[in-house]
Design a protein around this motif. Structure first.
Motif, PDB file in Angstrom:
ATOM      1  N   PRO A 172       0.828  -1.215   0.000  1.00 58.01           N
ATOM      2  CA  PRO A 172       0.000   0.000   0.000  1.00 58.01           C
ATOM      3  C   PRO A 172       0.859   1.260   0.000  1.00 58.01           C
ATOM      4  O   PRO A 172       1.789   1.390   0.799  1.00 58.01           O
ATOM      5  N   GLY A 173       0.578   2.162  -0.928  1.00 60.63           N
ATOM      6  CA  GLY A 173       1.283   3.415  -0.986  1.00 60.63           C
ATOM      7  C   GLY A 173       2.668   3.349  -1.595  1.00 60.63           C
ATOM      8  O   GLY A 173       3.399   4.350  -1.601  1.00 60.63           O
ATOM      9  N   LYS A 174       3.044   2.186  -2.107  1.00 69.59           N
ATOM     10  CA  LYS A 174       4.382   2.023  -2.685  1.00 69.59           C
ATOM     11  C   LYS A 174       4.293   1.568  -4.132  1.00 69.59           C
ATOM     12  O   LYS A 174       3.248   1.099  -4.585  1.00 69.59           O
ATOM     13  N   GLY A 175       5.403   1.690  -4.835  1.00 68.69           N
ATOM     14  CA  GLY A 175       5.457   1.241  -6.210  1.00 68.69           C
ATOM     15  C   GLY A 175       5.638  -0.258  -6.312  1.00 68.69           C
ATOM     16  O   GLY A 175       5.909  -0.944  -5.327  1.00 68.69           O
ATOM     17  N   ARG A 176       5.469  -0.772  -7.508  1.00 70.35           N
ATOM     18  CA  ARG A 176       5.629  -2.198  -7.732  1.00 70.35           C
ATOM     19  C   ARG A 176       7.105  -2.584  -7.686  1.00 70.35           C
ATOM     20  O   ARG A 176       7.948  -1.892  -8.258  1.00 70.35           O
ATOM     21  N   THR A 204       4.247  -7.710   3.486  1.00 71.31           N
ATOM     22  CA  THR A 204       2.819  -7.543   3.184  1.00 71.31           C
ATOM     23  C   THR A 204       2.637  -6.751   1.890  1.00 71.31           C
ATOM     24  O   THR A 204       3.175  -5.655   1.748  1.00 71.31           O
ATOM     25  N   ALA A 205       1.899  -7.336   0.949  1.00 70.90           N
ATOM     26  CA  ALA A 205       1.707  -6.716  -0.357  1.00 70.90           C
ATOM     27  C   ALA A 205       0.773  -7.583  -1.191  1.00 70.90           C
ATOM     28  O   ALA A 205       0.464  -8.718  -0.814  1.00 70.90           O
ATOM     29  N   VAL A 206       0.370  -7.047  -2.327  1.00 66.59           N
ATOM     30  CA  VAL A 206      -0.276  -7.853  -3.358  1.00 66.59           C
ATOM     31  C   VAL A 206       0.825  -8.402  -4.247  1.00 66.59           C
ATOM     32  O   VAL A 206       1.625  -7.633  -4.796  1.00 66.59           O
ATOM     33  N   TYR A 207       0.863  -9.712  -4.373  1.00 64.25           N
ATOM     34  CA  TYR A 207       1.879 -10.382  -5.181  1.00 64.25           C
ATOM     35  C   TYR A 207       1.264 -10.783  -6.515  1.00 64.25           C
ATOM     36  O   TYR A 207       0.209 -11.416  -6.558  1.00 64.25           O
ATOM     37  N   SER A 208       1.963 -10.425  -7.605  1.00 70.63           N
ATOM     38  CA  SER A 208       1.464 -10.700  -8.951  1.00 70.63           C
ATOM     39  C   SER A 208       2.507 -11.450  -9.759  1.00 70.63           C
ATOM     40  O   SER A 208       3.709 -11.197  -9.624  1.00 70.63           O
ATOM     41  N   CYS A 209       2.016 -12.328 -10.595  1.00 70.25           N
ATOM     42  CA  CYS A 209       2.878 -13.115 -11.476  1.00 70.25           C
ATOM     43  C   CYS A 209       2.893 -12.479 -12.864  1.00 70.25           C
ATOM     44  O   CYS A 209       1.849 -12.037 -13.362  1.00 70.25           O
ATOM     45  N   ASN A 210       4.077 -12.434 -13.451  1.00 68.69           N
ATOM     46  CA  ASN A 210       4.250 -11.938 -14.814  1.00 68.69           C
ATOM     47  C   ASN A 210       5.019 -12.990 -15.586  1.00 68.69           C
ATOM     48  O   ASN A 210       6.034 -13.491 -15.095  1.00 68.69           O
ATOM     49  N   ALA A 211       4.566 -13.350 -16.781  1.00 69.10           N
ATOM     50  CA  ALA A 211       5.241 -14.425 -17.498  1.00 69.10           C
ATOM     51  C   ALA A 211       5.178 -14.241 -19.004  1.00 69.10           C
ATOM     52  O   ALA A 211       4.255 -13.610 -19.542  1.00 69.10           O
ATOM     53  N   ASP A 212       6.190 -14.802 -19.662  1.00 73.83           N
ATOM     54  CA  ASP A 212       6.191 -14.957 -21.114  1.00 73.83           C
ATOM     55  C   ASP A 212       5.734 -16.389 -21.392  1.00 73.83           C
ATOM     56  O   ASP A 212       6.170 -17.329 -20.727  1.00 73.83           O
ATOM     57  N   LEU A 213       4.870 -16.536 -22.390  1.00 72.24           N
ATOM     58  CA  LEU A 213       4.268 -17.832 -22.670  1.00 72.24           C
ATOM     59  C   LEU A 213       4.622 -18.322 -24.067  1.00 72.24           C
ATOM     60  O   LEU A 213       4.918 -17.520 -24.962  1.00 72.24           O
ATOM     61  N   SER A 214       4.566 -19.632 -24.216  1.00 69.21           N
ATOM     62  CA  SER A 214       4.648 -20.253 -25.535  1.00 69.21           C
ATOM     63  C   SER A 214       3.320 -20.929 -25.839  1.00 69.21           C
ATOM     64  O   SER A 214       2.758 -21.620 -24.986  1.00 69.21           O
ATOM     65  N   GLY A 215       2.841 -20.720 -27.068  1.00 71.75           N
ATOM     66  CA  GLY A 215       1.615 -21.359 -27.491  1.00 71.75           C
ATOM     67  C   GLY A 215       1.877 -22.747 -28.040  1.00 71.75           C
ATOM     68  O   GLY A 215       3.010 -23.202 -28.102  1.00 71.75           O
ATOM     69  N   PRO A 216       0.825 -23.448 -28.448  1.00 75.22           N
ATOM     70  CA  PRO A 216       0.943 -24.847 -28.886  1.00 75.22           C
ATOM     71  C   PRO A 216       1.760 -25.028 -30.165  1.00 75.22           C
ATOM     72  O   PRO A 216       2.205 -26.140 -30.451  1.00 75.22           O
ATOM     73  N   HIS A 217       1.962 -23.969 -30.924  1.00 74.30           N
ATOM     74  CA  HIS A 217       2.733 -24.058 -32.164  1.00 74.30           C
ATOM     75  C   HIS A 217       4.058 -23.325 -32.060  1.00 74.30           C
ATOM     76  O   HIS A 217       4.653 -22.964 -33.089  1.00 74.30           O
ATOM     77  N   GLY A 218       4.522 -23.098 -30.844  1.00 79.11           N
ATOM     78  CA  GLY A 218       5.784 -22.401 -30.645  1.00 79.11           C
ATOM     79  C   GLY A 218       5.672 -20.900 -30.720  1.00 79.11           C
ATOM     80  O   GLY A 218       6.687 -20.205 -30.637  1.00 79.11           O
ATOM     81  N   ASP A 219       4.478 -20.394 -30.911  1.00 76.07           N
ATOM     82  CA  ASP A 219       4.275 -18.947 -30.941  1.00 76.07           C
ATOM     83  C   ASP A 219       4.491 -18.369 -29.543  1.00 76.07           C
ATOM     84  O   ASP A 219       4.225 -19.016 -28.546  1.00 76.07           O
ATOM     85  N   LYS A 220       4.998 -17.156 -29.502  1.00 73.36           N
ATOM     86  CA  LYS A 220       5.394 -16.528 -28.244  1.00 73.36           C
ATOM     87  C   LYS A 220       4.453 -15.395 -27.861  1.00 73.36           C
ATOM     88  O   LYS A 220       3.971 -14.654 -28.721  1.00 73.36           O
TER      89      LYS A 220
END
Length: 121
Positions: free
Chosen positions: A41-45, A90-106
């Motif tokens: 709260p009140g702080k940057g990510r 204490t904070a809200v924790y968020s996940c950030n990710a790069d994904l690969s699709g079923p045909h190797g697409d990014k």
């Protein structure tokens, strides 16, 4: 549309532990690199921890020795094990990710909605 699903947050006493999980909402997508961020709260990510596809990890200084980021490729899930939690975690924790699709697409920079972690006695 695919997104990331986080779980595992909650209320814990100082010194306690929690494990956060992050997975794509659709199983046909796999996680390449992933990071956990937090915002108090009140702080940057703040970037907390990162894991890349070959398993290398990095941590912000304040969590080194207490938090561990890991991945289970069979379950297509990234975890953040948090031990010896402190009130300042204490904070809200968020996940950030790069994904690969079923045909190797990014796909880059996908976010989850976040999960609240509260450390308090």
């Amino acid at each position: 549309q695919v997104h990331l699903v986080e779980s595992g947050g909650g209320l814990v006493q100082p010194g306690g532990s929690l494990r956060l999980s992050c997975a794509p909402s659709e199983i046909i997508f796999s996680i390449d690199a992933a990071s956990w961020y937090r915002q108090a709260p009140g702080k940057g990510r703040e970037l907390v921890a990162t894991i890349v596809s070959h398993g290398s990890t990095e941590y912000t200084e304040s969590v080194k020795g207490r938090f561990t980021i890991s991945r289970d490729n069979a379950k297509n899930t990234v975890y953040l094990q948090m031990n010896n939690l402190k009130p300042e975690d204490t904070a809200v924790y968020s996940c950030n990710a790069d994904l690969s699709g079923p045909h190797g697409d990014k796909y880059y920079e996908y976010w989850g909605a976040g999960t609240q972690v509260t450390v308090s006695s």
